[in-house]
Structures are given as structure tokens and as C-alpha cells.
Motif scaffolding. Structure first.
Motif, PDB file in Angstrom:
ATOM      1  N   TYR A 115       0.858  -1.193   0.000  1.00  0.00           N
ATOM      2  CA  TYR A 115       0.000   0.000   0.000  1.00  0.00           C
ATOM      3  C   TYR A 115       0.894   1.242   0.000  1.00  0.00           C
ATOM      4  N   HIS A 166      -7.030   2.802  -1.409  1.00  0.00           N
ATOM      5  CA  HIS A 166      -7.685   2.127  -0.283  1.00  0.00           C
ATOM      6  C   HIS A 166      -7.136   0.718  -0.142  1.00  0.00           C
ATOM      7  N   ARG A 188      -8.424  -2.795   1.193  1.00  0.00           N
ATOM      8  CA  ARG A 188      -9.682  -3.425   1.632  1.00  0.00           C
ATOM      9  C   ARG A 188      -9.446  -4.894   1.976  1.00  0.00           C
ATOM     10  N   GLU A 189      -9.713  -5.236   3.221  1.00  0.00           N
ATOM     11  CA  GLU A 189      -9.587  -6.636   3.649  1.00  0.00           C
ATOM     12  C   GLU A 189     -10.801  -7.408   3.137  1.00  0.00           C
ATOM     13  N   HIS A 190     -10.581  -8.583   2.577  1.00  0.00           N
ATOM     14  CA  HIS A 190     -11.715  -9.365   2.071  1.00  0.00           C
ATOM     15  C   HIS A 190     -12.529  -9.966   3.216  1.00  0.00           C
ATOM     16  N   ALA A 237      -6.200  -9.112   0.876  1.00  0.00           N
ATOM     17  CA  ALA A 237      -6.560  -7.690   0.905  1.00  0.00           C
ATOM     18  C   ALA A 237      -6.318  -7.122  -0.488  1.00  0.00           C
ATOM     19  N   ASP A 238      -7.168  -6.209  -0.911  1.00  0.00           N
ATOM     20  CA  ASP A 238      -6.961  -5.554  -2.204  1.00  0.00           C
ATOM     21  C   ASP A 238      -6.510  -4.122  -1.986  1.00  0.00           C
ATOM     22  N   GLU A 258      -7.031  -0.838  -3.623  1.00  0.00           N
ATOM     23  CA  GLU A 258      -8.022  -0.359  -4.597  1.00  0.00           C
ATOM     24  C   GLU A 258      -7.777   1.114  -4.901  1.00  0.00           C
ATOM     25  N   ARG A 289     -14.370   2.630  -7.949  1.00  0.00           N
ATOM     26  CA  ARG A 289     -13.279   2.063  -7.148  1.00  0.00           C
ATOM     27  C   ARG A 289     -13.003   0.622  -7.596  1.00  0.00           C
ATOM     28  N   GLU A 309      -9.892  -2.811  -8.156  1.00  0.00           N
ATOM     29  CA  GLU A 309      -8.653  -3.446  -7.660  1.00  0.00           C
ATOM     30  C   GLU A 309      -7.426  -3.082  -8.501  1.00  0.00           C
TER      31      GLU A 309
END
Ligand code: GAP
Length: 520
Positions: free
Chosen positions: A300, A314, A316-318, A331-332, A334, A341, A343
Motif C-alpha cells: 500500500y 484504499h 480493503r480486507e476481504h 486484501a486488495d 483499490e 473504485r 482493484e
């Protein structure tokens, strides 16, 4: 023009990205990078390689990492033994559900074709549902804006609306409509003249099949790789046997991948041919959760370090329901593209799934032997894997979107790409103020000296303001102008792209001045 159209137009106009084989009408899902685009994408890949592989400091414990670790690189073949793809699960399971429209011959990904009924709402708040005909529109269920949904069915919905004066139509999602035979028969597809033209969803394998050698039978089938990752797993033993690496360590690879996407879309975002930048990081099972945290933060931060705006990025945890059966976390990263928004990169804790599968399929023992481990029982083990998997084309597109900006300079509108100097295709442009009085000769001398170190550009055509604008659109951080003072006092003006501020610098100091901003 909306924001995305402006970026696509700039890419075409300035030679960043062209449709593939355009003179023959192009090929859906394939793109060519022009003179500026190839530099931008190469710079992005180089930054990834430098930061993640080549200049990773093996002796320092990176912040947040459980311990020091090594990184090595790999460049594996695109074509591999087809058993690789059986073991990885791609032959059996790498598919998207697809529906075909028998009338229009359009093909859709079932999860990207949303089906809606209509609800008519009166001024008294009373609802009347209309589901005799259901309306299908491209987009994820529940996420399409009413305007997008209504567009392909505008006329039909308008005539229904006429029969219910004073009432407003709004869409209501109908989940599972494509899977249910009775509901599907009522679905009106985009562009179809009547409902019931869509087929039931069926699995469509995304791998491109090809044949190796002269015989085109089942024995010669192989695939264009759909990811670079498997080339790393099948070389795990080769690397540990030869590179003197110890777990924990990572193998990085950049290369082409191919997927026969049902609906390539959003410019280069979803292509059929693209490049990945993948790391498979091998660690002890007990440390995998910690390394997963390390890599999601590290990746990130990498985008931020290259100047991407934090507000657009961002992590984002799945949800556990989104995870593959073997994954212990994903996690992506994004990005807020103009089209929404989406991936950029996935970071997954893949446990020992891949090495286990390849051990079983190949019959080769892929366990790691740690000869420095004092506990004999813990010496031989199958490492767990953390996989940060990024797309070079998606990254390039995200940086282009993030850098695109319009402002006003001296009362004139300008378009500027505020790219990080590491990514900028051209690092500096050199101009003679006018084409006489020895200025071109001096400017060419400066240009040639700088060219030895950086990708610089020489331009003597058009008014100086127009030359600045051309470089602003190309994302060039610095413009150097040779004028009368250069010849008399040995100094040039250096204009910085984002602020448009100009400073006077001695020609002798120019390289070290630029070096501070541009690096080596
Ligand atoms: N080895 C794991 C893997 O391949 P993925 O999420 O399918 O995971 C990783 O792909 C990255 O590759 C994505 O985050 C994206 O950046 C890029 N990518 C995947 N499919 C793509 C496509 N059709 N077009 C462009 N980039 C794509």
C-alpha cells in the motif's frame, strides 16, 4: 467529455497508449504503448523491481517485518507444461460464469449483468411492482445507477411510464434471475427485441489454449499463462538449490499474462493481454500471519511513495466469504478510477496450497531444508506463501488518472500530468529560446550532456509557451531554456512543471540540481 474520455484522448493524442493493430480496426482487449507510454510503464516496472527486488536491503529489518529477508528475481517461460495448470487449479476452476444472448450474439459475464424489476411510486408513496418483464443491464447487481440501467431500455420504460401517469419508475434488484429458468425467460437483454433470449450461465475457462509443435491434437495442448505466479512456484526448488536463500525470502517476477476475459473494458483496466508484477514470499507457517500484515502495508505504501494521492487509494480486507478455499487472508489495494473504485493489486496469504499441489502432481519433494535450524523436527517443512500480485497496466492507468490535472497558467487553460519524477517518461526538456544567436547550438550541447544520464528531450519548434504545454501534457518535470544570458553569463532557466516556477541555474550546476530531484 467525462474524466475517463479525457484521459483516453490524451493517451492517444500524445502517444501513451493506442488500440492494438488499430489500422485493421483494433482487437478488443489488447493495447499498444506508444513512445511516452512505454517509458512510463517501464519506469513503473523498474521502480517495482528496484524497490521490491534489486535494492531491497537484505541486512536491514524493514519496518514492521518480523526479521530481515532476501529477495531474488526470476524470468520464467510463458509456455509451461500443461500439468502446471492442472496442479494450480486453473484447468478445472479458472472460469467465469457467462451468458450469451441468442438474438444479439452479445456475451456477458453473469456476475456483471444485473437484472431488475421496476417499481412505480406515486405521490402518495404507494408502490406498484412491475415484473412481467425484467430488465438486464451491464453492471454489478445493485451497483448500477438508474441512468445506466435505463439506458438500454429507455424507450420501453418510457412507454410503461406513460401508462402510469404521475408515478416514477425505479429499479429493484432481482438476485439469481439468470440462474432461475422461469425468471430468465422474462429477462429482456440489452438490445434484444423480446425477453427470453439469454442462455443459462455456464463456466467459461479464461485460459488461452494453444498447441506446441506441429500436431494440433490433445497431446500438444498448452496454455498462455494466465498469471506469472506459477512460474515462480515450479522454480521454487531450483532457486533454493542455487541462490543460497533461506526462508523467509521472496521471488519476484514481472511478465506478460493472458486471460480470455469475457468483457474487456475500461480502457486497459481489464485487458486480455497484460503484465503482472508478482512476489511469492516464502515463510514459516507460524509466521505467515505477521508477514501477511507486513506485505499488505508495504505494498500500500509503495503507491503513496510514488506520489499517488492517499484519498484515492484504499486497502480493503476481504470478507471470509470472498476468500478462496485455501486462503487464510486477502486484501486488495483499490484505486478510485474515474469509472469507480477497483482493484489495483491483491495481497493474499495462500498458505502452502501451491507448493503442496505441485509436490503432489510432480512427485518432487518441495519442502525447504533449513540446515541452520537447531530443532531437528523443524528443519524440513513446506513454507507458507504471501503473494502480493500487482498489474503493471492497471498501475500505469492508475498513475495516469491520478496525475491528470487541468489548471490555468497566465489565464490559459493547461492540461498537465503531475507524474512522480521516477515515473515521468521524459525527465527534462531543453529548449533554445529562439532559433538563432547560437542558442540552438548551446541547447544541443546541454541536451547531449544530460542525455548521457537521463531521458531528456530537445525541442526548438513553436513558441516557448507551446513547448512548455507539450511537456506539461507529457508529464516532464523540468524544462530548461537557453537564452541570451546563457551565452553571456553561463546560466539557464529551469521551469518546474507543477508550480511553473522558474529558477536560474549555472550550466555547470545543472546536472547536480536535476539529480537532487530525479535521482541517478
Ligand atoms: N497470482 C494471483 C493473481 O493473478 P489476480 O487478482 O487474478 O491474482 C493480480 O491478478 C493482478 O493482475 C490484479 O490485481 C490486476 O492488477 C492484474 N490483472 C488481473 N487481470 C487483469 C486483466 N484482465 N487486465 C489487466 N490487469 C489484470
Amino acid at each position: 467529455m467525462d474524466a475517463m474520455e479525457k484521459i483516453v484522448s490524451l493517451c492517444k493524442r500524445r502517444g501513451f497508449i493506442f488500440p492494438s493493430s488499430e489500422i485493421y480496426g483494433g482487437l478488443n482487449g489488447a493495447w499498444d504503448y506508444g513512445p511516452l507510454g512505454v517509458e512510463l510503464k517501464r519506469n513503473l516496472k523498474q521502480a517495482w523491481w528496484d524497490d521490491m527486488v534489486a535494492h531491497h536491503d537484505e541486512t536491514a529489518t524493514p519496518q514492521g517485518a518480523p526479521q530481515p529477508f532476501g529477495m531474488v528475481g526470476l524470468d520464467s517461460a510463458l509456455l509451461m507444461n500443461p500439468k502446471v495448470w492442472e496442479a494450480s487449479g486453473h484447468v478445472g476452476g479458472f472460469s467465469d460464469p457467462m451468458v450469451d444472448d441468442r438474438e444479439t450474439r452479445a456475451r456477458y459475464r453473469a456476475d456483471q449483468l444485473a437484472v431488475y424489476a421496476l417499481e412505480f411510486i406515486g405521490s402518495d408513496g404507494k408502490l406498484e411492482r412491475y415484473d412481467e418483464v425484467l430488465f438486464a443491464a451491464p453492471g454489478e447487481l445493485g451497483k448500477s445507477a438508474p441512468a445506466e440501467l435505463f439506458e438500454p431500455h429507455r424507450k420501453r420504460i418510457a412507454s410503461l411510464q406513460k401508462s402510469k401517469p404521475g408515478k416514477e419508475a425505479r429499479p429493484v434488484a432481482v438476485p439469481g434471475a439468470l440462474q432461475d429458468e422461469a425468471l430468465r425467460a422474462r429477462v429482456l437483454a440489452p438490445g434484444a427485441s423480446a425477453p427470453g433470449t439469454l442462455t443459462a450461465p455456464r463456466a467459461f475457462n479464461l485460459m488461452f489454449k494453444t498447441h506446441v509443435g506441429a500436431l494440433e491434437d490433445n497431446s500438444s495442448v498448452t496454455y498462455l499463462r494466465p498469471e506469472t505466479a506459477q512460474g515462480i512456484f515450479v522454480n521454487f526448488k531450483n532457486v533454493t538449490d542455487t541462490a543460497r536463500v533461506r526462508v523467509p525470502f521472496g521471488i519476484g517476477q514481472i511478465g506478460k499474462a493472458f486471460r480470455n476475459e469475457i468483457n474487456p473494458r475500461n480502457f486497459t483496466f481489464r485487458s486480455r493481454e497484460f503484465e503482472q508484477m508478482e512476489i511469492e514470499f516464502f515463510c514459516r507457517p507460524a509466521e505467515a500471519a505477521q508477514w501477511y500484515q507486513y506485505w499488505r502495508e508495504r505494498r500500500y505504501r509503495w503507491y503513496l511513495d510514488l506520489g499517488m494521492k492517499q484519498a484515492n487509494l484504499h486497502l480493503r480486507e476481504h470478507e471470509s466469504s470472498e476468500l478462496a478455499h485455501y486462503a487464510a487472508g486477502c486484501a486488495d489495494v483499490e484505486y478510485d478510477f474515474p469509472f469507480g473504485r477497483s482493484e489495483l493489486e491483491g495481497i493474499a496469504n495462500r498458505t502452502d496450497f501451491d507448493l503442496r499441489q505441485h509436490s503432489q502432481m510432480s512427485g518432487k519433494d518441495l519442502r525447504f531444508f533449513d540446515d541452520q535450524e537447531p530443532n531437528e523436527d523443524a528443519r524440513r517443512f513446506l513454507p507458507h506463501v504471501i503473494e502480493p500480485s500487482a498489474g503493471a497496466d492497471r498501475g500505469t492507468l492508475a498513475f495516469l488518472c491520478d496525475a491528470y490535472s487541468e489548471d490555468e497558467v497566465g489565464g490559459e487553460a493547461r492540461t498537465v500530468l503531475k507524474l512522480h519524477p521516477r515515473l515521468a517518461p521524459i525527465k527534462a526538456a531543453v529548449f533554445p529560446l529562439v532559433k538563432k544567436d547560437g542558442m540552438p547550438e548551446k541547447a544541443l550541447e546541454i541536451y547531449r550532456a544530460l542525455k548521457k544520464r537521463w531521458n531528456v528531450y530537445y525541442d526548438e519548434k513553436a513558441a516557448i509557451g507551446r513547448r512548455y504545454r507539450r511537456q506539461d501534457e507529457a508529464g516532464t518535470p523540468f524544462c530548461i531554456t537557453v537564452d541570451g544570458d546563457t551565452l553571456s553569463a553561463g546560466s539557464v532557466t529551469v521551469r518546474e512543471r507543477d508550480s511553473c516556477q522558474q529558477v536560474r541555474i549555472g550550466v555547470a550546476e545543472l546536472a547536480s540540481y536535476l539529480g537532487e530531484w530525479l535521482g541517478a
